[in-house]
Motif scaffolding. Structure first.
Motif, PDB file in Angstrom:
ATOM      1  N   VAL A  71       1.701 -53.138 -20.460  1.00  0.00           N
ATOM      2  CA  VAL A  71       2.158 -54.450 -19.994  1.00  0.00           C
ATOM      3  C   VAL A  71       2.328 -54.336 -18.492  1.00  0.00           C
ATOM      4  N   VAL A  72       1.720 -55.256 -17.735  1.00  0.00           N
ATOM      5  CA  VAL A  72       1.712 -55.132 -16.283  1.00  0.00           C
ATOM      6  C   VAL A  72       1.920 -56.499 -15.654  1.00  0.00           C
ATOM      7  N   ALA A  73       2.541 -56.517 -14.472  1.00  0.00           N
ATOM      8  CA  ALA A  73       2.728 -57.766 -13.743  1.00  0.00           C
ATOM      9  C   ALA A  73       1.378 -58.412 -13.460  1.00  0.00           C
ATOM     10  N   ARG A  74       1.291 -59.699 -13.699  1.00  0.00           N
ATOM     11  CA  ARG A  74       0.014 -60.410 -13.555  1.00  0.00           C
ATOM     12  C   ARG A  74      -0.531 -60.247 -12.142  1.00  0.00           C
ATOM     13  N   THR A  75      -1.722 -59.695 -12.054  1.00  0.00           N
ATOM     14  CA  THR A  75      -2.322 -59.364 -10.766  1.00  0.00           C
ATOM     15  C   THR A  75      -3.837 -59.449 -10.893  1.00  0.00           C
ATOM     16  N   PRO A  76      -4.528 -60.216 -10.073  1.00  0.00           N
ATOM     17  CA  PRO A  76      -5.992 -60.274 -10.159  1.00  0.00           C
ATOM     18  C   PRO A  76      -6.619 -58.885 -10.077  1.00  0.00           C
ATOM     19  N   GLY A  77      -7.463 -58.553 -11.049  1.00  0.00           N
ATOM     20  CA  GLY A  77      -8.200 -57.305 -11.050  1.00  0.00           C
ATOM     21  C   GLY A  77      -7.486 -56.114 -11.638  1.00  0.00           C
ATOM     22  N   ILE A  78      -6.205 -56.251 -12.001  1.00  0.00           N
ATOM     23  CA  ILE A  78      -5.455 -55.069 -12.424  1.00  0.00           C
ATOM     24  C   ILE A  78      -5.895 -54.593 -13.802  1.00  0.00           C
ATOM     25  N   ALA A  79      -6.181 -55.497 -14.740  1.00  0.00           N
ATOM     26  CA  ALA A  79      -6.602 -55.082 -16.080  1.00  0.00           C
ATOM     27  C   ALA A  79      -7.918 -54.318 -16.006  1.00  0.00           C
ATOM     28  N   ALA A  80      -8.848 -54.809 -15.199  1.00  0.00           N
ATOM     29  CA  ALA A  80     -10.130 -54.129 -15.055  1.00  0.00           C
ATOM     30  C   ALA A  80      -9.949 -52.757 -14.428  1.00  0.00           C
ATOM     31  N   ALA A  81      -9.044 -52.637 -13.449  1.00  0.00           N
ATOM     32  CA  ALA A  81      -8.796 -51.350 -12.795  1.00  0.00           C
ATOM     33  C   ALA A  81      -8.261 -50.337 -13.787  1.00  0.00           C
ATOM     34  N   ILE A  82      -7.354 -50.748 -14.660  1.00  0.00           N
ATOM     35  CA  ILE A  82      -6.778 -49.846 -15.652  1.00  0.00           C
ATOM     36  C   ILE A  82      -7.831 -49.423 -16.672  1.00  0.00           C
ATOM     37  N   GLN A  83      -8.557 -50.401 -17.212  1.00  0.00           N
ATOM     38  CA  GLN A  83      -9.493 -50.103 -18.292  1.00  0.00           C
ATOM     39  C   GLN A  83     -10.749 -49.390 -17.801  1.00  0.00           C
ATOM     40  N   ASP A  84     -11.020 -49.477 -16.508  1.00  0.00           N
ATOM     41  CA  ASP A  84     -12.158 -48.727 -15.960  1.00  0.00           C
ATOM     42  C   ASP A  84     -11.927 -47.227 -16.093  1.00  0.00           C
ATOM     43  N   ARG A  85     -10.675 -46.776 -15.936  1.00  0.00           N
ATOM     44  CA  ARG A  85     -10.344 -45.357 -16.051  1.00  0.00           C
ATOM     45  C   ARG A  85      -9.798 -44.997 -17.428  1.00  0.00           C
ATOM     46  N   ALA A  86      -9.305 -45.996 -18.157  1.00  0.00           N
ATOM     47  CA  ALA A  86      -8.683 -45.737 -19.465  1.00  0.00           C
ATOM     48  C   ALA A  86      -9.094 -46.834 -20.444  1.00  0.00           C
ATOM     49  N   PRO A  87     -10.335 -46.790 -20.928  1.00  0.00           N
ATOM     50  CA  PRO A  87     -10.839 -47.886 -21.780  1.00  0.00           C
ATOM     51  C   PRO A  87     -10.099 -48.032 -23.104  1.00  0.00           C
ATOM     52  N   GLY A  88      -9.353 -47.007 -23.506  1.00  0.00           N
ATOM     53  CA  GLY A  88      -8.635 -47.091 -24.776  1.00  0.00           C
ATOM     54  C   GLY A  88      -7.305 -47.820 -24.677  1.00  0.00           C
ATOM     55  N   LEU A  89      -6.927 -48.269 -23.508  1.00  0.00           N
ATOM     56  CA  LEU A  89      -5.651 -48.952 -23.325  1.00  0.00           C
ATOM     57  C   LEU A  89      -5.837 -50.466 -23.365  1.00  0.00           C
TER      58      LEU A  89
END
Length: 531
Positions: free
Chosen positions: A355-373
């Motif tokens: 769960v993360v503070a709403r931020t443009p591009g943040i979900a893609a940044a996380i899943q680029d390195r950790a696709p299982g999250l």
């Protein structure tokens, strides 16, 4: 000798008598705004907490922004420009040769500090004494170690013999390229950077430019965008009526809760501040293009979309004159973009929820390195957030994966480089980095050492006081929790050159060291771990 009349008084600056006429001026006001001494930087005025405006008063280091000018009446002020030329150039060579200066904003003040320490007969072999002397200073770029290397190396690198060594223009091109790759914005290297001449926006503004600052609450002089414009910075700040920033004595829990589930490891992060020292600044002439607020540094992603450049353009066109637009330190704390806080749980197989503070591009940044999250963005009251801030989201994700999976291997960053790190029994942080063709090992090592410091500081001690309503309460640079020179453990960086195209490596070191430090501390569920 100058003639003094009325309430005016005289000081001697770099060998020349100067008459100061005006009550309430600080020494920084006189040096930077009235005399145009650009080596004296303003990183926190009037907090006296960053050391960037340090000068010598009768040979003793003093922070100029909290020194009333009248208090030094009749005394001798020596800025970086006023140091003996051989001493000044020797320090510049030492800092350039050790990687002790990256953006160069803090370095002139540190050189003045070191010159004062040297004049007292301090031993250049005593790194601890130099580290203690830096208690009044902050450096966000280098991680302190290269600065202390410059102190130790000065007797050799600062000598006349060192000045006779030829310079290789091709080597300088390689050094600048490596700095630009690591800083993620155009940067230069060399002795001029150590002297604070890297090209910061406010240093290049015309002397007759108007000055715009943000207004305080209820300010009648403000325009519709909240700017107060005046002939001088001193007058603009007086009209703005801003109250100097303070540090809160209160603290708040991280704003997000870990999702329910069976997790191998969990993490909640606090609000944190990028903490760059050069506050946002730009200037523009009517009909022209504004000077970039990036200057000689990328501010770790914190200035990529700074509003000051567009404000300078608009105000210059309105007033028909060049306009300098200056943010204060509280402005950066309240309005500058932060790393989005998050809360996460991860299983040993690398799956989990964030769960993360709403931020443009943040979900893609996380899943680029950790696709299982699985990433869920939520609205959180607080200052602006950005996925441009160094390692935002993905650095936390790889730390979680390493902790849940039982070990830290090589971490690849979006910039292309990779790194691994460990913390020794004595606390020493060791890192290996692979960033393609090295280009300049001193520069690369400096950036990686700085990244290690930023990661260590972030995980262990950094937080920003933001209440549940979203109001920022920590408005001083010291309140951000950045680890000092005396408290930073040693860092060892091994550079691996595979001959491939050069890529960013320091961001990978940042993520690897953050994971290693957290694992070494037993993976406590909240960052910062040591608060």
């Amino acid at each position: 000798m100058a003639v003094v009349q009325g309430d005016a008084f005289e000081i001697v600056v770099d060998g020349a008598a100067v008459v100061v006429a005006g009550e309430g001026l600080t020494l920084l006001d006189v040096l930077r705004e009235q005399l145009g001494v650009r080596s004296v930087k303003d990183g926190c005025s009037p907090q006296g907490q960053c050391g960037c405006c340090t000068v010598l008063v009768d040979g003793q280091p003093r922070v100029a922004c909290v020194t009333p000018a009248r208090r030094v009446a009749g005394r001798t002020i020596t800025t970086l420009e006023g140091l003996d030329g051989g001493v000044r150039d020797g320090w510049a060579r030492a800092f350039a040769a050790t990687g002790g200066s990256q953006c160069g904003f803090c370095t002139p003040g540190i050189i003045c500090r070191f010159a004062g320490l040297q004049a007292k007969g301090a031993d250049h072999a005593d790194r601890d004494a130099a580290a203690r002397a830096l208690a009044a200073h902050l450096c966000r770029c280098t991680g302190w170690q290269p600065i202390l290397d410059a102190w130790v190396a000065y007797p050799v690198l600062g000598s006349d013999a060192a000045a006779d060594r030829p310079s290789d223009s091709n080597e300088r091109v390689d050094s600048d390229l490596r700095a630009t790759i690591e800083g993620r914005s155009p940067q230069s290297t060399g002795t001029h950077v150590a002297l604070g001449e890297g090209g910061f926006a406010d240093d290049t503004a015309p002397s007759d430019a108007l000055v715009a600052v943000r207004a305080g609450t209820g300010c009648e002089a403000a325009d519709e965008h909240g700017w107060v414009v005046a002939e001088t910075a001193v007058e603009a700040r007086r009209l703005a009526g801003r109250v100097p920033g303070r540090r809160t004595t209160a603290s708040w829990e991280p704003p997000l809760e870990v999702p329910a589930g069976e997790w191998a490891v969990t993490l909640r992060t606090s609000w944190t501040e990028p903490g760059y020292l050069e506050t946002d600044a730009a200037w523009c002439a009517p009909g022209g293009e504004p000077a970039s607020p990036l200057g000689n540094g990328g501010a770790f992603g914190g200035k990529l979309h700074s509003p000051v450049a567009e404000a300078a353009r608009r105000l210059a066109d309105r007033h028909g004159r060049p306009v300098r637009v200056l943010w204060s330190r509280p402005d950066t704390a309240e309005l500058g973009p932060k790393r989005p806080p998050l809360a996460a749980g991860v299983r040993p197989d690398g799956t989990g929820e964030v769960v993360v503070a709403r931020t443009p591009g943040i979900a893609a940044a996380i899943q680029d390195r950790a696709p299982g999250l699985t990433v869920t963005e939520v609205d959180v009251a607080g200052p602006p957030t950005s996925s441009d801030v160094r390692g935002a989201g993905w650095a936390e994700a790889v730390a979680l994966l390493a902790a849940a999976g039982g070990g830290l291997g090589w971490i690849a960053c979006p910039g292309g480089g990779s790194a691994t790190a460990a913390v020794g029994a004595d606390g020493t942080i060791s890192a290996q980095v692979q960033a393609g063709r090295v280009l300049d090992e001193t520069v690369l090592r400096s950036y990686c050492t700085g990244a290690a410091h930023m990661a260590y500081s972030w995980v262990t001690s950094e937080s920003l006081g933001v209440d549940p309503a979203g109001t920022v309460h920590d408005l001083t640079v010291r309140s951000f929790g950045i680890v000092s020179a005396a408290n930073m453990p040693p860092v060892e960086v091994e550079v691996v050159d595979d001959g491939s195209e050069p890529v960013n490596g320091s961001d990978a070191v940042f993520a690897a060291v953050a994971a290693a430090v957290w694992i070494d501390r037993g993976c406590p569920p909240v960052w910062p771990t040591d608060r």
